[in-house]
Design a protein around this motif. Structure first.
Motif, PDB file in Angstrom:
ATOM      1  N   LYS A   1       0.713  -1.053   0.067  1.00 52.20           N
ATOM      2  CA  LYS A   1       0.547   0.052  -0.069  1.00 52.20           C
ATOM      3  C   LYS A   1       1.015   1.036   0.079  1.00 52.20           C
ATOM      4  N   VAL A   2       0.176   2.298  -0.370  1.00 57.63           N
ATOM      5  CA  VAL A   2       0.871   3.043  -0.472  1.00 57.63           C
ATOM      6  C   VAL A   2       0.252   4.484   0.442  1.00 57.63           C
ATOM      7  N   ILE A   3       1.570   5.224   1.606  1.00 58.07           N
ATOM      8  CA  ILE A   3       0.932   6.304   1.935  1.00 58.07           C
ATOM      9  C   ILE A   3       1.841   7.462   1.556  1.00 58.07           C
ATOM     10  N   ILE A   4       1.284   9.002   1.841  1.00 55.32           N
ATOM     11  CA  ILE A   4       2.140  10.063   1.639  1.00 55.32           C
ATOM     12  C   ILE A   4       1.558  11.127   2.725  1.00 55.32           C
ATOM     13  N   ASP A   5       2.448  12.167   2.886  1.00 57.87           N
ATOM     14  CA  ASP A   5       2.479  13.159   3.826  1.00 57.87           C
ATOM     15  C   ASP A   5       0.969  14.210   3.785  1.00 57.87           C
ATOM     16  N   ILE A   6       0.370  14.797   4.544  1.00 53.31           N
ATOM     17  CA  ILE A   6       0.063  15.598   4.146  1.00 53.31           C
ATOM     18  C   ILE A   6      -0.169  16.646   5.483  1.00 53.31           C
ATOM     19  N   VAL A   7       0.163  18.190   5.694  1.00 55.46           N
ATOM     20  CA  VAL A   7       1.205  18.563   6.489  1.00 55.46           C
ATOM     21  C   VAL A   7      -0.814  19.403   6.943  1.00 55.46           C
ATOM     22  N   PRO A   8      -0.826  19.584   7.729  1.00 55.47           N
ATOM     23  CA  PRO A   8      -2.513  20.810   7.968  1.00 55.47           C
ATOM     24  C   PRO A   8      -2.271  21.336   8.621  1.00 55.47           C
ATOM     25  N   ASN A   9      -1.336  21.157   9.243  1.00 55.40           N
ATOM     26  CA  ASN A   9      -1.200  23.068  10.238  1.00 55.40           C
ATOM     27  C   ASN A   9      -0.174  23.973  10.011  1.00 55.40           C
ATOM     28  N   HIS A  10       0.418  23.400   8.392  1.00 57.99           N
ATOM     29  CA  HIS A  10       0.914  24.565   8.315  1.00 57.99           C
ATOM     30  C   HIS A  10       1.354  24.669   6.049  1.00 57.99           C
ATOM     31  N   VAL A  11       1.721  25.858   5.830  1.00 58.67           N
ATOM     32  CA  VAL A  11       1.656  25.554   4.030  1.00 58.67           C
ATOM     33  C   VAL A  11       2.901  26.810   3.808  1.00 58.67           C
ATOM     34  N   ALA A  12       3.158  26.054   3.088  1.00 57.63           N
ATOM     35  CA  ALA A  12       4.794  27.081   2.010  1.00 57.63           C
ATOM     36  C   ALA A  12       4.135  28.604   2.247  1.00 57.63           C
ATOM     37  N   ARG A  13       4.685  29.491   2.720  1.00 59.65           N
ATOM     38  CA  ARG A  13       4.368  30.901   2.651  1.00 59.65           C
ATOM     39  C   ARG A  13       3.554  31.204   1.156  1.00 59.65           C
ATOM     40  N   SER A  14       5.005  30.081   0.425  1.00 62.28           N
ATOM     41  CA  SER A  14       4.681  30.963  -1.259  1.00 62.28           C
ATOM     42  C   SER A  14       3.606  29.850  -2.310  1.00 62.28           C
ATOM     43  N   TYR A  15       1.923  29.549  -1.081  1.00 59.01           N
ATOM     44  CA  TYR A  15       1.599  28.591  -1.131  1.00 59.01           C
ATOM     45  C   TYR A  15       0.950  29.007  -2.518  1.00 59.01           C
ATOM     46  N   GLN A  16       0.803  27.626  -4.116  1.00 57.21           N
ATOM     47  CA  GLN A  16      -0.233  28.594  -5.385  1.00 57.21           C
ATOM     48  C   GLN A  16      -0.052  27.408  -5.756  1.00 57.21           C
TER      49      GLN A  16
ATOM     50  N   ASN B   1     -10.969  32.972   7.780  1.00 56.72           N
ATOM     51  CA  ASN B   1      -9.870  33.187   7.165  1.00 56.72           C
ATOM     52  C   ASN B   1      -9.071  32.025   7.173  1.00 56.72           C
ATOM     53  N   ASN B   2      -8.084  31.113   6.079  1.00 58.21           N
ATOM     54  CA  ASN B   2      -7.113  29.930   6.183  1.00 58.21           C
ATOM     55  C   ASN B   2      -5.893  30.035   7.269  1.00 58.21           C
ATOM     56  N   PHE B   3      -5.770  31.745   7.006  1.00 55.08           N
ATOM     57  CA  PHE B   3      -4.789  31.876   7.857  1.00 55.08           C
ATOM     58  C   PHE B   3      -4.813  32.964   8.867  1.00 55.08           C
ATOM     59  N   TYR B   4      -3.813  32.769   9.573  1.00 55.50           N
ATOM     60  CA  TYR B   4      -3.704  34.417  10.573  1.00 55.50           C
ATOM     61  C   TYR B   4      -2.594  36.225  10.238  1.00 55.50           C
ATOM     62  N   TYR B   5      -2.906  36.528  10.974  1.00 51.15           N
ATOM     63  CA  TYR B   5      -2.342  38.241   9.835  1.00 51.15           C
ATOM     64  C   TYR B   5      -1.996  38.849  11.269  1.00 51.15           C
ATOM     65  N   VAL B   6      -0.541  39.018  11.084  1.00 49.85           N
ATOM     66  CA  VAL B   6      -0.022  40.307  11.840  1.00 49.85           C
ATOM     67  C   VAL B   6      -0.684  41.452  11.341  1.00 49.85           C
ATOM     68  N   VAL B   7      -1.883  42.203  11.698  1.00 53.07           N
ATOM     69  CA  VAL B   7      -1.980  42.839  10.772  1.00 53.07           C
ATOM     70  C   VAL B   7      -1.050  43.989  11.177  1.00 53.07           C
TER      71      VAL B   7
ATOM     72  N   THR C   1       6.885  28.428   6.941  1.00 52.65           N
ATOM     73  CA  THR C   1       6.377  28.066   6.104  1.00 52.65           C
ATOM     74  C   THR C   1       5.240  29.169   7.715  1.00 52.65           C
ATOM     75  N   VAL C   2       3.987  29.152   6.819  1.00 52.85           N
ATOM     76  CA  VAL C   2       2.959  30.101   7.609  1.00 52.85           C
ATOM     77  C   VAL C   2       1.446  28.840   8.297  1.00 52.85           C
ATOM     78  N   LYS C   3       0.779  29.149   9.093  1.00 53.01           N
ATOM     79  CA  LYS C   3       0.222  28.433  10.145  1.00 53.01           C
ATOM     80  C   LYS C   3      -1.476  28.505   9.639  1.00 53.01           C
ATOM     81  N   ILE C   4      -2.388  27.347   9.364  1.00 53.24           N
ATOM     82  CA  ILE C   4      -3.486  27.809   9.305  1.00 53.24           C
ATOM     83  C   ILE C   4      -4.057  27.265  10.175  1.00 53.24           C
ATOM     84  N   ASN C   5      -5.552  28.602  10.045  1.00 48.71           N
ATOM     85  CA  ASN C   5      -6.083  28.205  11.274  1.00 48.71           C
ATOM     86  C   ASN C   5      -7.606  27.679  11.175  1.00 48.71           C
ATOM     87  N   TYR C   6      -7.695  26.620  11.759  1.00 49.99           N
ATOM     88  CA  TYR C   6      -8.778  26.127  11.611  1.00 49.99           C
ATOM     89  C   TYR C   6      -9.830  25.860  12.958  1.00 49.99           C
ATOM     90  N   GLY C   7      -9.937  27.607  13.050  1.00 48.67           N
ATOM     91  CA  GLY C   7     -11.091  27.919  13.955  1.00 48.67           C
ATOM     92  C   GLY C   7     -11.004  27.908  15.234  1.00 48.67           C
TER      93      GLY C   7
END
Length: 630
Positions: free
Chosen positions: A157-172, A197-203, A261-267
């Motif tokens: 069987k095949v396993i891959i990574d999912i990184v739910p806590n953060h993504v690259a700053r350049s996500y596209q 919002n998917n991210f938190y911001y330093v306003v 990386t930037v942190k993902i907001n989960y509510g």
């Protein structure tokens, strides 16, 4: 972690030591045999035959492994080890330095990329794969799909990574399906937090690159080792700044933050309160169907939906499971939502989480519906301390007793991409010292076992390849892995260049892992023999560990000598509870050795004085002994 280990060592005297596991049902695998065995491949490195290993070397200088390098011969060699699941690490498209603009991919900024090849945990596009890994980057997804098919053809069987806590700053994402939006596409950047919002911001503040010459930076770190690069200018445009992946709220994160990386907001609001439905009381005892039903029709944060879409996309591609990076940094309710959804698509999906807080283990298993968690802080840290001479084997009994209610969910390992190589001087200095630990780790419970590529041939991780320190095989740069390359033998994957010692080590791993996979007794009941023998057996000391495993069909005794210098000789005593459980009578029983090359049969003597077995173990030797019906 050190504090927890000390507490564990202190607890050995007060925790019950002769626990019998009453659950006789082993976890099934794809093959319908014993416990799952996971083989972790760092995909970028696995097939690379280049041995230059220049620090900060380019692909042209140091080479890179491709999906196509993991051919039928490679997969057959993995299968022979006793592997059921292959974890291909670093597959999703993450930020890299190499120029792929010819394929429509934007260049990444070295100021927010670790190493030359980039961190596999700074994902840039979840709907495609790392272009470095493809012979033809335009067809990179198809090349990975072919690897999935080859792996399945070998019965794995095949396993891959999912990184739910953060993504690259350049996500596209260039490859997202119709109806899917990028992270942050609809964010209101005027506020620090909003539920959807998917991210938190330093306003009011723009992002600043870390101070690479600051006190926390190692040796005045410079991106790409100081090489000139048009984007390596100490600048990265992000207006306003986002919170960093590890939770830093600074517009200019520190060097030791996960600044790429930037942190993902989960509510979860900035004060830690939850902005989503919580599971009612009693859901720890409910199954995934009930969890899926609970979330049906509920309004959940947008990030939850995006990650469910990602998981479903890869399931549809034939991926059989996921390793979830830093799962404890994401609320457990999200895991209930995601994992119950995954299990509706594939009830046999293999769901493995990186969780390091023992106080939360049961929540992530029972509420979060994880199949397996890393047993790092308990079993791994304990075995490492024993191998390093910092603890006695008494700690193993305590750890296993404390895990008795969830032991089948705790994945055991001695190496992975985050940990030091056993053979490195910083860990044990010898791959041989892992042998008793590997026997205990693989056979003591119903948990799966994981092996990191190169571990089975004694890779030392000694190279200085750029970002990061030796002792851990790089995950940030292009490199070859010397011991593994000797096994590869130019792509034959036959071990043709291994030394005799390395071949013997691989043969040892193959024996142990196949015992774990194939023999029903190691998925059955457990009785720890260690404490009884520590109290009653002359010559049995804190360098020995022993236990019994059995099913209706098989009865096993496992004894390991962790001493690297001393032979141990003693009469192993079986407690009355085991004599009764095995229905032993007053006579002599034949015992067969199933590990190594010992041919002389042993005899278990049972009489009115008890049951005993005369044993002698060489340094670092383990005996895996099977009672033979007569």
């Amino acid at each position: 972690m050190k504090i927890f280990l000390l507490v564990t060592l202190m607890c050995v005297a007060v925790i019950g030591c002769t626990h019998v596991d009453k659950n006789k049902h082993a976890k099934s695998t794809a093959s319908g045999q014993g416990k799952p065995v996971v083989y972790q491949i760092f995909t970028r490195l696995y097939g690379n035959t280049n041995s230059t290993n220049k620090p900060w070397g380019t692909i042209e200088e140091n080479g890179v492994g491709k999906f196509n390098d993991i051919n039928e011969a490679a997969l057959k060699s993995i299968k022979e080890l006793g592997v059921t699941h292959v974890w291909y690490t670093g597959v999703p498209h993450h930020a890299v330095i190499r120029d792929y603009t010819a394929y429509g991919i934007s260049n990444d900024d070295p100021d927010v990329v670790k190493g030359r090849a980039g961190s596999p945990y700074a994902v840039k596009d979840y709907y495609n794969v790392n272009p470095d890994l493809a012979e033809n980057p335009a067809n990179r997804l198809q090349e990975f799909e072919a690897l999935i098919a080859r792996t399945h053809a070998q019965g794995m069987k095949v396993i891959i990574d999912i990184v739910p806590n953060h993504v690259a700053r350049s996500y596209q994402s260039l490859s997202k399906p119709v109806g899917v939006e990028d992270f942050g596409a609809r964010d209101d950047k005027r506020v620090e937090y909003a539920r959807d919002n998917n991210f938190y911001y330093v306003v009011g503040q723009n992002f600043k690159v870390p101070d690479f010459k600051g006190r926390e930076a190692q040796n005045n770190y410079r991106p790409l080792g100081g090489e000139n690069h048009p984007l390596s200018d100490g600048q990265f445009i992000e207006k306003p700044a986002k919170w960093t992946g590890n939770g830093s709220r600074l517009a200019q994160p520190k060097f030791d933050d996960w600044y790429e990386t930037v942190k993902i907001n989960y509510g979860v609001r900035a004060d830690g309160s939850k902005d989503f439905p919580e599971l009612p009381a009693g859901y720890a005892q409910k199954n995934v169907i009930a969890h899926a039903q609970f979330w049906q029709g509920k309004s959940v944060p947008d990030s939850w939906i995006k990650f469910r879409q990602i998981a479903e996309y890869w399931l549809a591609k034939g991926v059989d499971g996921f390793r979830f990076d830093m799962a404890e940094m994401v609320p457990v309710e999200f895991w209930s939502y995601l994992n119950s959804s995954i299990k509706q698509k594939n009830p046999d999906a293999f769901l493995l989480a990186e969780v390091y807080n023992p106080a939360e283990y049961r929540n992530y298993i029972r509420l979060g519906k994880m199949d397996y968690l890393y047993d790092k802080v308990e079993m791994y840290d304990s075995l490492k301390a024993i191998m390093q001479g910092k603890a006695s084997t008494d700690v193993i009994a305590s750890v296993q007793a404390g895990m008795s209610d969830i032991e089948e969910h705790m994945l055991h390992f001695l190496e992975n991409h985050d940990e030091q190589r056993i053979a490195s001087p910083e860990f044990a200095g010898s791959a041989e010292k892992a042998k008793p630990a590997m026997v205990v780790s693989a056979l003591i419970s119903r948990s799966p076992t994981m092996v990191y590529f190169g571990q089975e041939v004694g890779e030392t991780g000694a190279l200085d390849t750029g970002f990061g320190d030796p002792s851990r095989t790089t995950i940030f740069d292009y490199a070859g892995v010397p011991a593994h390359q000797r096994f590869m033998n130019g792509g034959k994957f036959d071990g043709g260049l291994l030394s005799a010692k390395e071949k013997d080590l691989r043969g040892f791993y193959q024996q142990v892992l196949n015992l774990s996979l194939q023999e029903s007794g190691f998925g059955g009941e457990y009785l720890e023999l260690h404490t009884h023998n520590r109290q009653h057996t002359p010559g049995y000391d804190g360098s020995i560990f022993s236990f019994a495993r059995w099913s209706d069909q098989q009865h096993w005794i496992v004894v390991s000598n962790f001493s690297a210098t001393q032979t141990r000789q003693f009469n192993l005593q079986l407690p009355d509870s085991l004599v009764k459980a095995w229905a032993l009578h007053e006579r002599s029983y034949r015992i067969a050795s199933r590990l190594g090359d010992k041919s002389a049969p042993l005899r278990l003597q049972v009489n009115n004085a008890g049951a005993s077995l005369a044993l002698q173990l060489a340094p670092l030797e383990s005996l895996v002994l099977q009672l033979i019906p007569e």
